[in-house]
Write a protein that holds these residues in place. Structure first.
Motif, mmCIF file in Angstrom:
data_model
loop_
_atom_site.group_PDB
_atom_site.id
_atom_site.type_symbol
_atom_site.label_atom_id
_atom_site.label_comp_id
_atom_site.label_asym_id
_atom_site.label_seq_id
_atom_site.Cartn_x
_atom_site.Cartn_y
_atom_site.Cartn_z
ATOM 1 N N GLU A 20 0.930 -0.712 0.363
ATOM 2 C CA GLU A 20 0.143 -0.433 0.128
ATOM 3 C C GLU A 20 0.925 0.615 -0.298
ATOM 4 O OE1 GLU A 20 -3.596 0.106 -0.219
ATOM 5 O OE2 GLU A 20 -3.367 -2.373 -0.873
ATOM 6 N N LYS A 35 3.368 9.615 -4.213
ATOM 7 C CA LYS A 35 2.112 9.122 -4.699
ATOM 8 C C LYS A 35 1.881 8.504 -6.646
ATOM 9 C CE LYS A 35 -1.573 7.098 -4.362
ATOM 10 N NZ LYS A 35 -2.732 6.762 -5.888
ATOM 11 N N TYR A 38 4.942 5.748 -7.008
ATOM 12 C CA TYR A 38 3.857 4.647 -6.948
ATOM 13 C C TYR A 38 2.774 4.860 -8.045
ATOM 14 C CZ TYR A 38 0.557 1.944 -4.106
ATOM 15 O OH TYR A 38 -0.161 1.053 -3.331
ATOM 16 N N LYS A 42 3.137 0.858 -9.986
ATOM 17 C CA LYS A 42 1.694 0.439 -10.173
ATOM 18 C C LYS A 42 1.334 -0.390 -12.014
ATOM 19 C CE LYS A 42 -2.273 -1.539 -7.637
ATOM 20 N NZ LYS A 42 -3.094 -0.580 -6.589
ATOM 21 N N TYR A 155 7.021 -2.605 5.244
ATOM 22 C CA TYR A 155 6.433 -2.828 4.483
ATOM 23 C C TYR A 155 5.200 -3.516 4.061
ATOM 24 C CZ TYR A 155 7.033 1.994 2.710
ATOM 25 O OH TYR A 155 6.771 3.592 2.500
ATOM 26 N N ASP A 158 2.601 -6.069 6.190
ATOM 27 C CA ASP A 158 1.290 -5.538 5.837
ATOM 28 C C ASP A 158 0.851 -6.237 4.424
ATOM 29 O OD1 ASP A 158 0.720 -2.922 7.400
ATOM 30 O OD2 ASP A 158 1.415 -1.121 5.745
ATOM 31 N N ARG A 162 -2.167 -9.703 5.013
ATOM 32 C CA ARG A 162 -3.038 -9.767 3.707
ATOM 33 C C ARG A 162 -3.216 -11.036 3.000
ATOM 34 N NH1 ARG A 162 -1.690 -8.458 -1.558
ATOM 35 N NH2 ARG A 162 -0.185 -6.868 -0.831
#
Length: 341
Positions: A20, A35, A38, A42, A155, A158, A162
């Protein structure tokens, strides 16, 4: 999940392991710039997943090893094909990282086409955070690959929560944190992002990752291997093998005894432990354990191979907590003996 080809299976790992967005609050670049980078990374992984032919010329029928140790499957070409797609992606990421550093890695035609699809036409005009992630102190290709902006944030916690199940994973995590364990992102040159929890009572040296070899601390290790049918694995970290703990079998509570008998390898005469003995007189290293009117000959070597799971539930978490608590009672004594030898 079904894959159209082997390459898609391997590429999906980058999406699966992509964490995330957690930006660095006090950085040379803004949160919005982080962002943007990022989102670009992605999009890269989504682009390659949907069209693997962008990165390799030949696609292969989907397949996977039944276990992460790749033995007994009889398909040597599978590992070759896995390495081809993996290496192609890592070379692309290495090229992107070096471009950000201002070097001239000379991207090939495939790489240039991929960058163009991401909107990167001029290699001298890169997103600000791309350049920052390539040049900040301690910059690594792994942090670049997974957008690990904060150096004080783990990181992979997380990610693996999941993959393994939020509720049950966090129950185990809460116990470890309350008993002084610390989490670590473990990154490697081959692009893997793994997780380790280690108890510093066993030493201040950071964990190496994994749970099979040269383990010096209690804790857990989690990893994701895309080439395996069940890619996610969690392993128990058992310091210095099972010998110290099997010698104290009688002091275990019943739950730990049951767990140890269930998971520890029973001697099968493989003779690994005496392979260097040229006299043929050295006894096997297996340790006799009597439990519930049965004698077991348990192997003290490399317990990590047996103490590993592809899923976890509350019963397993109970057993892991009990086993960790038992092993930790020996931390001071074992560490002191290691210092003296």
């Amino acid at each position: 999940m079904e894959y159209a080809n082997l390459e898609q299976r391997i590429l999906n790992a980058y999406l699966t392991m992509f964490p995330e967005f957690v930006p660095a609050q006090s950085a040379e670049v803004s949160i919005s710039e982080q962002k943007d980078f990022y989102d670009l990374m992605k999009r890269l992984y989504q682009l390659l997943f949907h069209d693997p032919s962008l990165v390799v010329p030949t696609l292969h029928e989907d397949d996977a090893f039944p276990s992460r140790y790749k033995k007994g499957y009889g398909k040597p070409e599978l590992e070759t094909n896995v390495l081809k797609i993996k290496n192609a992606v890592e070379k692309l990421l290495q090229t992107m990282f070096r471009i950000g550093q201002g070097s001239d890695p000379k991207p090939n035609k495939r790489q240039l086409k991929i960058l163009s699809a991401l909107g990167i036409e001029d290699l001298k005009k890169l997103p600000t955070a791309w350049v920052w992630m390539s040049n900040r102190p301690g910059a690594t290709q792994a942090a670049f690959t997974y957008c690990l902006f904060r150096e004080d944030y783990v990181y992979s916690v997380d990610v693996y929560a999941r993959l393994l199940g939020e509720e049950v994973f966090h129950r185990l995590e809460r116990w470890m944190i309350s008993h002084g364990y610390k989490p670590y992102d473990i990154t490697s040159e081959n692009g893997k992002l793994t997780l380790a929890y280690a108890n510093p009572a066993w030493g201040s040296e950071p964990p190496r990752g994994g749970n099979e070899y040269k383990i010096k601390h209690t804790g857990i290790s989690a990893q994701y291997d895309a080439y395996v049918g069940n890619p996610t694995a969690l392993g128990l970290c058992i310091p210095y093998g099972m010998k110290n703990f099997l010698e104290n079998f009688d002091s275990m509570n019943q739950k730990v005894k049951d767990f140890v008998i269930e998971r520890t390898k029973k001697c099968d005469g493989c003779r690994y432990c005496v392979q260097t003995d040229k006299t043929g007189t050295r006894p096997l290293a297996c340790m006799p354990i009597n439990y519930k009117q049965t004698e077991y000959k348990l192997c003290p070597y490399f317990p990590g191979y047996n103490y590993a799971w592809t899923s976890i539930d509350d019963k397993l978490v109970d057993n892991l907590i009990e086993m960790l608590a038992f092993m930790d009672t020996f931390a001071d004594g074992i560490v002191q003996r290691k210092k003296e030898t």
